[in-house]
Design an enzyme around this catalytic site. Sequence first.
Site, PDB file in Angstrom:
ATOM      1  N   LYS A  87       0.812  -1.223   0.000  1.00 45.46           N
ATOM      2  CA  LYS A  87       0.000   0.000   0.000  1.00 45.46           C
ATOM      3  C   LYS A  87       0.841   1.268   0.000  1.00 45.46           C
ATOM      4  O   LYS A  87       0.507   2.238  -0.675  1.00 45.46           O
ATOM      5  CB  LYS A  87      -0.940  -0.005   1.206  1.00 45.46           C
ATOM      6  CG  LYS A  87      -1.970  -1.123   1.168  1.00 45.46           C
ATOM      7  CD  LYS A  87      -2.875  -1.084   2.379  1.00 45.46           C
ATOM      8  CE  LYS A  87      -3.888  -2.220   2.334  1.00 45.46           C
ATOM      9  NZ  LYS A  87      -4.844  -2.164   3.455  1.00 45.46           N
TER      10      LYS A  87
ATOM     11  N   GLY B  86      11.568   4.794  12.473  1.00 46.09           N
ATOM     12  CA  GLY B  86      11.122   5.939  11.691  1.00 46.09           C
ATOM     13  C   GLY B  86       9.742   5.847  11.098  1.00 46.09           C
ATOM     14  O   GLY B  86       9.150   6.866  10.735  1.00 46.09           O
TER      15      GLY B  86
END
Length: 307
Positions: free
Chosen positions: A82, A174
């Site tokens: 995605k 992150g």
Amino acid sequence: MPITAATAPVHAIDGQTAVYLIIGDPVEQVQAPTSFNRIFALLGINAVLVPVHVAPADLQAFVSTMFRASNIQGLWVTIPHKAPLLDWLDSSTDLARMAGAVNAVRRTAGGQLEGGLFDGEGFVASLGYFQIAYAGKRVLILGAGGAAAAIGASLALAGAQAPAEIAFYDPTPGRAEQAAARIRQASPVAAQAVGSNDPAGFDLVVNATPLGLQASDPLPCDVARMEPHAALVDILMKNQPTPVVRAARARGLVAEPGFEMMIQQTHCYLDFFGFHGAAQRLREDADFLRELIYPAELQAEIRRQMP
């Protein structure tokens, strides 16, 4: 006549059938073909949705090649594609850009590839269906991939119903901060990355990780640490009720599977691909999808819970 699983036929595939693919790695867990192929057949749409297992290393080459076939009309997209697919498209919706992910791709009349994202819309609608409050609440999203980011974005854009805080936890360095930063840039909701999966202090916990697909997986969080009033939603489409759903219910907490999230976004996919009449039918009556998708055990639970 009301739509039921028994009255939804299966149609034949021929040379004029419009082909749609759902791509992922893995694809064993996907439920969308069951739903959409029944919808196509029931409403007389000559189309088929087929799951295709595509490894991440092959994603860009596969997508650019498959759209050379004129009868392949679009893509459904699932984990882990995605987020990476967004960067290879010609355009995408505002919500998709905010979340940094897409779960549908269509070819425009001009031949360009356009992405859309409906996971978050379906998730927010499922909270309404289950009467799980989120306005002004603290939400912990476990995972920061495409579906998790979509959920966070749609919650943040819920206006007066938006949570007070959205926290992401993801072990990939992150990634949680990236999802939180996109929300902070586009909405006033406090969004942050957190350093652990501890659910203490949160009103709603969302499992948007793959943990639970395999029987040997650990729980995505320590359910014993959840607040007595908290709710949990596990968006997995396989092995429901998952161990974390069962553990939360054993504590007397509200805990729901991810099937409803998919059902509540079905009409969004249909509109995106131009099947507007079918989309309206689904807005009016989606119960036959619950008959198809929900295990009998969960169907009974839902009937007991609904007013």
